[in-house]
Every structure is written in C-alpha cells, then in structure tokens.
Design an enzyme around this catalytic site. Structure first.
Site, short mmCIF file in Angstrom:
data_model
loop_
_atom_site.label_atom_id
_atom_site.label_comp_id
_atom_site.label_asym_id
_atom_site.label_seq_id
_atom_site.Cartn_x
_atom_site.Cartn_y
_atom_site.Cartn_z
CE1 TYR A 124 9.95 89.15 76.13
CE2 TYR A 124 8.64 87.43 77.16
CZ TYR A 124 9.71 87.80 76.38
OH TYR A 124 10.55 86.85 75.86
CB SER A 182 8.62 83.47 74.40
OG SER A 182 8.24 83.03 75.69
CE LYS A 242 10.40 87.99 72.63
NZ LYS A 242 11.55 88.17 71.78
P1 NAD Z 1 19.25 89.02 77.04
O1 NAD Z 1 18.65 90.24 77.64
O2 NAD Z 1 20.39 88.38 77.74
O3 NAD Z 1 19.69 89.31 75.53
C1 NAD Z 1 19.02 90.25 74.72
C2 NAD Z 1 20.08 91.17 74.13
O4 NAD Z 1 19.43 92.14 73.30
C3 NAD Z 1 20.85 91.94 75.21
O5 NAD Z 1 22.24 91.78 74.99
C4 NAD Z 1 20.42 93.41 75.00
O6 NAD Z 1 21.46 94.30 75.30
C5 NAD Z 1 20.04 93.40 73.53
N1 NAD Z 1 19.06 94.41 73.13
C6 NAD Z 1 17.86 94.68 73.69
N2 NAD Z 1 17.25 95.67 73.01
C7 NAD Z 1 18.07 96.02 72.00
C8 NAD Z 1 18.00 96.99 70.95
N3 NAD Z 1 16.95 97.80 70.81
N4 NAD Z 1 19.03 97.07 70.08
C9 NAD Z 1 20.12 96.27 70.21
N5 NAD Z 1 20.25 95.35 71.17
C10 NAD Z 1 19.23 95.23 72.06
O7 NAD Z 1 18.06 87.97 76.82
P2 NAD Z 1 18.11 86.44 76.40
O8 NAD Z 1 17.66 85.65 77.56
O9 NAD Z 1 19.39 86.12 75.76
O10 NAD Z 1 16.94 86.43 75.35
C11 NAD Z 1 17.17 86.57 73.95
C12 NAD Z 1 15.83 86.62 73.24
O11 NAD Z 1 15.11 85.43 73.55
C13 NAD Z 1 14.95 87.78 73.67
O12 NAD Z 1 14.27 88.26 72.53
C14 NAD Z 1 13.96 87.14 74.64
O13 NAD Z 1 12.74 87.81 74.65
C15 NAD Z 1 13.82 85.75 74.04
N6 NAD Z 1 13.41 84.74 75.03
C16 NAD Z 1 14.14 84.59 76.17
C17 NAD Z 1 13.74 83.65 77.12
C18 NAD Z 1 14.50 83.48 78.41
O14 NAD Z 1 13.95 82.92 79.36
N7 NAD Z 1 15.75 83.91 78.52
C19 NAD Z 1 12.60 82.87 76.90
C20 NAD Z 1 11.89 83.04 75.71
C21 NAD Z 1 12.30 83.98 74.77
#
Ligand code: NAD
Ligand code: UDP
Length: 337
Positions: free
Chosen positions: A148, A124, A152
C-alpha cells in the site's frame, strides 16, 4: 471551479465534496463503490442542499474516464480513489498495484489528453517509512514498508516525473497523517466494509457494541505511556486543506508534497480514555503484542502547509472524538437505509 473528485463517495472524499459544494464549486464524483455506499450522495445533499453529480465507474476504465472529461469538462481533479488497507495489500499486492498505480496512470493520461493539468493527490505520511524521526517534514527521505505504502510512493514519484516533463502541470501531493472524526451533522462519517484496521473506527465500534474489545498493539514503545503515538487530524480540517490546495494550484507550477497534520501526537490509551469519556461507555481493551510494521511515534511538522497553503488544522481532539461518536451512535451500522 468545475472539479472531478475520484473516490468522492469515500470517507475523506465525501467530506471534501461537502466543503466544495458549500463554497459553490461544481463537482462530479467518479467512484466504483468498492469501499463506499451510494447512500453517501443523499447524505451530502441533506447537508449542502445540492446533489453532487455521480458516475459509477472504475478509474482503470479509460473509456469511462474519457466520457467523463468530455461530458463534464473539469478544470482540476482531486484524486482520492484507491485501496487503502495495509494488511490486505500484503495479501493481494497485484490488486493494489493495479488499482492504485495503474488506475492513477490511466487517470493522468486521460487528464493530459483533455489538457486538464491541475491535480491534488491523496498521499500519506506512510511515505516517510520507518527511518525518520518525528516531527516529519517534507525534506525527509521517503520509503515504504508495504505494498500500500509503495503505491503511494510510486504515484508521488510518477507525479514528480510528470511535472518535470511538462511545466503546464500543477500538482500537490497531500501527505495525510491520521484522519478521524466526521461531519458535525452526524450524516457522513467513516464506514469500513469489514472489521476496521484503524484505531478510531475500531474503538467506536467497540463503544457501540458491534465489537467486543479493542486490542492495543503494544505498551512497550518508547512513548510516555508505552502505546503508539499518532497525529490525529479532523477529517473536516483535512477536507479544508484540499480546498486550500486547489486554490494554490493556480499559482504553483510543478509538483510539491505537503503534510496535512496537526503537529500534535496522541497515544492509543489517550484515545481510549477520551473516547470512553465522550461516549459515556468504558471501552474495554487488552494489551497484545506490537503489530508488525508499526512505528512508536508519528507526527507532522505542519509548517509547510501553513506557509504554502495558508492552512492549519483548527479542530481539537475533543471535537474529533465527539464528532466520531455522533456519527457512530446515530449510524450504528454505518450507511443503511
Ligand atoms: P475510502 O476507501 O473511504 O475512499 C476511497 C474511495 O475510492 C472509495 O469510495 C472507493 O470505492 C473508491 N475507489 C477505490 N478504487 C477505485 C477505483 N479503481 N475506481 C473508482 N473508485 C475507486 O478511503 P479514504 O479514507 O477516504 O481515503 C481516500 C484516499 O486517501 C485514499 O487514496 C487513501 O489511500 C488516502 N489516505 C487515507 C488515509 C486514511 O487513514 N483514511 C490516510 C492517508 C491516505
Ligand atoms: N492500534 C491499536 N489497535 C487497533 C488499531 C490500531 O492499538 O486495533 C494502534 C496502532 O498500533 C497505532 C495507532 O493505534 O499505534 C494508530 O493505528 P492506525 O492503524 O489507526 O494508524 P497507522 O498506524 O496506520 O498510523
């Protein structure tokens, strides 16, 4: 390619799975559904004509991961799984460190045990901390301001160490800016469990009538209209960035961090105006004090992604807002039967 997608039923994961299946890749998803719905799977099938393989499991569960690697024999992993709410991470830091950091270490250990050493990791822009001036580029110092963000940063550092220790690893840490939008079909999109933390899901839930009013966190920043500026990127462009990263792993040894952003900044009020126009609903808002920890302006230098991955974002802000609205207006309650 045969791929394991952790967190593949989540927001960004599901859009990436759609693009992978459409290109003919073989996909298995592992997700514990802590922040997503199994209904995503049938929506992905509707879009692509293919039902992804799915295992409901926690990435902290070593036995479950070992079974998945033995059964499906993936060649590479895209690692999305993680908890992502900044505010919540301040309240329950240990859950964040356990889920995100321990879960990742277990995953990397199981990958090593099965000799699978190709990885794309969801990092991120938050790892740039609060001391760098945009445009942010990959040479800048990293830091974190909340648990958080620290997860990362820790995972990135673990991956740099891992790649240094064993040159068989090929790893790309993709540093996302602000993903918004949805698949053009309107069948998949962002569906937060609780009250949204992020701007776009909040604005779209106000527009659809689920929430009364947007709170704009500060209008006294040093930005053109005083509200915060971010680099919003269409989730489908982001998904396509993962495909390019997977293709690049074949020619890359070691670990490299790469921004996925557009290089453009947009303010909160520009988003509100644009969304009001596209949805035909004036989004009510009030200005409230700044949110703790927020920075005035964050946007990417997107040059490295173009050089190394041959990727750049193609979709403009209007498409991002139109696709968000199509998803929200056709699924007012998110994923429901
Ligand atoms: P999201 O919450 O929609 O997707 C994450 C998925 O991981 C979910 O389906 C959740 O059920 C699953 N999950 C969480 N912990 C788990 C575990 N221990 N075992 C198995 N599954 C697990 O989030 P997203 O927006 O799709 O983000 C995906 C990744 O990108 C994340 O790592 C997030 O930190 C990173 N990210 C997201 C953003 C954003 O703004 N959406 C920005 C930067 C980074
Ligand atoms: N924001 C806002 N009201 C909200 C949510 C966000 O004014 O309810 C602002 C926030 O201050 C920031 C921008 O919108 O300037 C993007 O916030 P978001 O949480 O989506 O992303 P991040 O700040 O993590 O980049």
């Amino acid at each position: 390619m045969k791929l394991l997608i952790t967190g593949g039923t989540g927001y960004i994961g599901s859009h990436t799975v759609v693009e992978l299946l459409s290109l003919g890749h073989d996909v298995v998803i592992v997700d514990n559904l802590v922040n997503s719905s199994e209904l995503v799977l049938s929506r992905i099938e509707k879009i692509t004509g293919k039902m992804p393989q799915f295992v409901k499991a926690d990435i902290c569960d070593r036995d479950a991961l070992n079974d998945i690697f033995s059964t499906y024999k993936p060649e590479a992993v895209v690692h999305f799984a993680g908890l992502k709410a900044v505010g919540e991470s301040n309240d329950i830091p240990l859950s964040y460190y356990h889920n995100n950091v321990t879960g990742s270490v277990v995953l990397f250990e199981v990958m090593a045990a099965h000799n699978v050493k190709n990885l794309v990791f969801s990092s991120s822009a938050t790892v740039y901390g609060e001391n760098n001036v945009s445009p942010l580029d990959e040479t800048m110092a990293t830091s974190a301001t909340n648990p958080y963000g620290r997860t990362k940063l820790m995972i990135e550092e673990i991956l740099f160490d891992l790649a240094k220790s064993d040159s068989d690893w090929s790893i790309i840490n993709l540093r996302y800016f602000n993903p918004i939008g949805a698949h053009q079909s309107g069948l998949i999109g962002e569906d937060p469990n609780d009250i949204p933390n992020n701007l776009l899901p909040y604005v779209s839930q106000v527009a659809i009538g689920r929430l009364a009013q947007l709170q704009v966190f500060g209008d006294d920043y040093n930005t053109p209209d005083g509200t915060g500026v971010r680099d919003y990127i269409h989730v489908v462009d982001l998904a396509l960035g993962h495909i390019k990263a997977l293709e690049t792993l074949a020619t890359l040894s070691g670990c490299q961090a790469i921004n996925l952003g557009t290089g453009n900044g947009t303010s909160v009020l520009q988003i509100v105006d644009g969304f009001s126009h596209i949805s035909g609903t004036k989004v009510p808002f009030k200005i409230v004090p700044r949110r703790a920890g927020d920075i005035a302006t964050v946007y990417a230098n997107a040059a490295l992604a173009k050089d190394v991955l041959g990727w750049q974002a193609e979709r403009n802000l209007t498409e991002m807002l139109e696709d968000t609205w199509r998803w929200q207006s056709t699924n007012p309650q998110g994923y429901t039967e």
